[in-house]
Scaffold this motif. Structure first.
Motif, short mmCIF file in Angstrom:
data_model
loop_
_atom_site.label_atom_id
_atom_site.label_comp_id
_atom_site.label_asym_id
_atom_site.label_seq_id
_atom_site.Cartn_x
_atom_site.Cartn_y
_atom_site.Cartn_z
N ALA A 49 37.83 42.23 36.40
CA ALA A 49 39.17 42.69 36.77
C ALA A 49 39.92 41.64 37.59
O ALA A 49 41.10 41.37 37.35
CB ALA A 49 39.07 44.00 37.55
N GLN A 50 39.24 41.04 38.54
CA GLN A 50 39.91 40.10 39.42
C GLN A 50 40.28 38.81 38.71
O GLN A 50 41.37 38.26 38.90
CB GLN A 50 39.02 39.81 40.64
CG GLN A 50 38.88 41.02 41.55
CD GLN A 50 37.83 40.82 42.63
OE1 GLN A 50 37.21 39.78 42.71
NE2 GLN A 50 37.62 41.83 43.45
N SER A 51 39.38 38.28 37.90
CA SER A 51 39.63 36.99 37.26
C SER A 51 40.65 37.09 36.14
O SER A 51 41.40 36.14 35.89
CB SER A 51 38.33 36.40 36.72
OG SER A 51 37.78 37.23 35.70
N GLN A 52 40.68 38.23 35.44
CA GLN A 52 41.59 38.36 34.31
C GLN A 52 42.97 38.88 34.69
O GLN A 52 43.96 38.58 34.03
CB GLN A 52 40.97 39.30 33.26
CG GLN A 52 39.66 38.79 32.68
CD GLN A 52 39.82 37.43 32.01
OE1 GLN A 52 40.76 37.19 31.25
NE2 GLN A 52 38.89 36.53 32.28
N THR A 53 43.05 39.68 35.74
CA THR A 53 44.33 40.29 36.10
C THR A 53 44.82 39.89 37.48
O THR A 53 45.97 40.15 37.81
CB THR A 53 44.23 41.83 36.05
OG1 THR A 53 43.35 42.28 37.11
CG2 THR A 53 43.66 42.29 34.71
#
Length: 511
Positions: free
Chosen positions: A133-137
């Motif tokens: 979640a953090q790396s993609q969004t």
């Protein structure tokens, strides 16, 4: 999420947990033979708590099967022996005797550099769902603020470095240079209840609320409440053009090499190209790294097609078991080019510059340093304004097993000239401590002015150096209300920028 300890009672040293009895759980070797490593695939996806459903990172069903803690440790043991850059320096321990977290912590070198710094400071884990979640969004629980600690032990000094727009921090009126005085009634400077301070600065869950007493840059003191929420960061900010007698100068703040940054960079460079800028100042002082492909795209957008066509941005060098093939992908090791298209196939804008001014600090790490190193490798002049970068020429492929993503150093990055030896960072030519030296000026951070303001000390120094090649007189960190030449102990080498470990790395994706 990996806990980031923000504040301490006093300065203290660190320690590892891989070799002592504290990690021991049971006895017996459970079939373990020291120095013998079965293939990691024999243990992959054998989990204490197998997951079900669809893996969002792959779109496929989870491959998890029922297994044991020792299976999970054996996977890490064999995987590290195969892919870890310094695998010969790992002490081989019985995987049956440790928790998985303790075991992974021990799967790294204990060697130090000449200066006494641990050679591997970059070994960590993260919950796989959180990592995705953090790396993609760019989404994570918090307030949308980057804290800056000028001292982690009493008397502490805690400031706001920047905020993301449309977040609890920006809605509460926090701006660069705001000083945090109290958290939930505990004095930041000298308070002994560091648990309360850390919990307030790093909330664990959305909906968690804490009270802060703050001093604004104009000296006004007030109380505010911050409620944590899932915040989406804005990695590209403050894009602007400054008109000078010798041409237009572009500026942008770039804080994270994460997936959403791609479109932000495209929009920024399109705007600056339309403004006909002849020079660019890119502010990387708080950019700890991230995806390497974003760094390659950024370098292309600076230099353009003529300078980068058929040139190498970075080549990954793995351990001596893997000199021809990438141990993660199985593909032949080939140099990474300067990418001229986005992940969606869109041709990237470019400024076609022969030089670039980069604002740096202790928080400039990894993929940000790749931009510097990659451009220098093809003859682009990189002029460094600020302080020494952190020195992370290493990188890894995030590896998910049983719901935990493991980050273990697997390669060193080298530019087209074969250079990647900057473990002590890049430093400007007049720096008090010189490492890999670049032209430019040592200039301490300046919290008394907004980022992108022509009066902010680092940006002003870049404009000055561009105009006449001179540097300002070195001074300590600028703090609102204390002036730009505060003579105290707030030095650049003490500045600490707490952030999640994944925001300080050079990362390569496999899918």
């Amino acid at each position: 999420m990996t806990l980031v300890v923000l504040l301490a009672l006093a300065a203290c040293g660190g320690g590892g947990s891989g070799g002592g009895s504290a990690g021991r759980i049971g006895a017996g070797n459970n079939g373990w033979t020291q120095g013998v490593f079965p293939p990691a695939s024999d243990f992959q996806s054998l989990c204490v708590n197998p997951r079900t459903g669809i893996n969002p990172a792959t779109g496929l069903a989870y491959a998890d099967r029922s297994g044991s803690r020792t299976d999970e440790n054996n996977y890490l043991r064999s995987y590290s022996n195969d892919t870890y850059l310094w695998y010969r320096e790992i002490v081989d321990r019985n995987p049956a005797l440790y928790s998985t977290a303790e075991y992974f912590e021990g799967l790294k070198t204990s060697a130090t550099t000449i200066s006494g710094t641990p050679k591997d400071q970059y070994h960590f884990t993260q919950d796989s769902a959180e990592w995705y979640a953090q790396s993609q969004t760019g989404a994570a629980v918090g307030y949308g603020v980057q804290w800056a600690l000028l001292s982690r032990s009493p008397p502490r000094q805690l400031l706001v470095a920047y905020t993301d727009p449309n977040t609890p921090a920006s809605a509460a009126g926090l701006v660069r240079g705001t000083t945090i005085l109290e958290i939930d009634g505990v004095d930041v400077a000298n308070g002994s209840d560091t648990d309360t301070l850390n919990n307030g600065l790093s909330p664990a869950a959305a909906g968690e609320s804490h009270q802060f007493r703050v001093r604004d840059p104009d000296g006004t003191e007030r109380n505010i409440n911050l409620t944590a929420q899932t915040v989406t960061s804005t990695p590209v900010q403050n894009v602007r053009t400054v008109a000078t007698t010798s041409g237009n100068v572009g500026y942008m703040l770039f804080n994270d090499h994460i997936a959403p940054a791609e479109q932000g960079l495209i929009d920024a460079f399109t705007q600056l190209a339309n403004d006909n800028v002849t020079d660019l100042v890119i502010d990387l002082r708080y950019n700890g790294g991230g995806f390497l492909y974003i760094a390659s795209e950024l370098a292309y957008m600076i230099a353009g097609n003529t300078a980068t066509a058929n040139r190498t941005f970075e080549t990954m060098r793995f351990n001596d078991k893997h000199t021809a093939r990438n141990p993660i992908t199985g593909e032949t090791i080939t140099p990474m080019p300067f990418f001229n298209t986005s992940t969606a196939g869109q041709f990237l804008p470019a400024l076609n510059l022969s030089r670039v001014f980069v604002l740096t600090g202790a928080g400039t790490c990894s993929a940000s340093e790749s931009v510097i190193n990659g451009l220098r490798g093809i003859g682009i002049d990189v002029i460094q304004i600020g302080s020494r970068t952190c020195g992370k020429p290493y990188g890894f492929y995030p590896t998910d097993n049983c719901g935990t993503t493991y980050f273990t150093i697997q390669f060193r990055g080298e530019n087209e000239q074969g250079f990647g030896d900057y473990a002590d960072g890049f430093s400007p030519q007049n720096a008090s401590i010189q490492t890999t030296v670049l032209p430019g000026c040592q200039v301490a951070d300046d919290f008394s002015q907004p980022l992108g303001d022509i009066n902010e000390r680092r940006f002003a120094a870049a404009l000055q150096y561009r105009e006449n090649g001179s540097c300002p007189t070195p001074s300590s960190i600028g703090i609102p209300g204390l002036g730009k030449t505060f003579p105290g102990d707030y030095r650049e080498d003490n500045l600490y920028l707490p952030k999640a470990p994944w925001r300080e790395m050079r990362i390569v994706e496999t899918n």
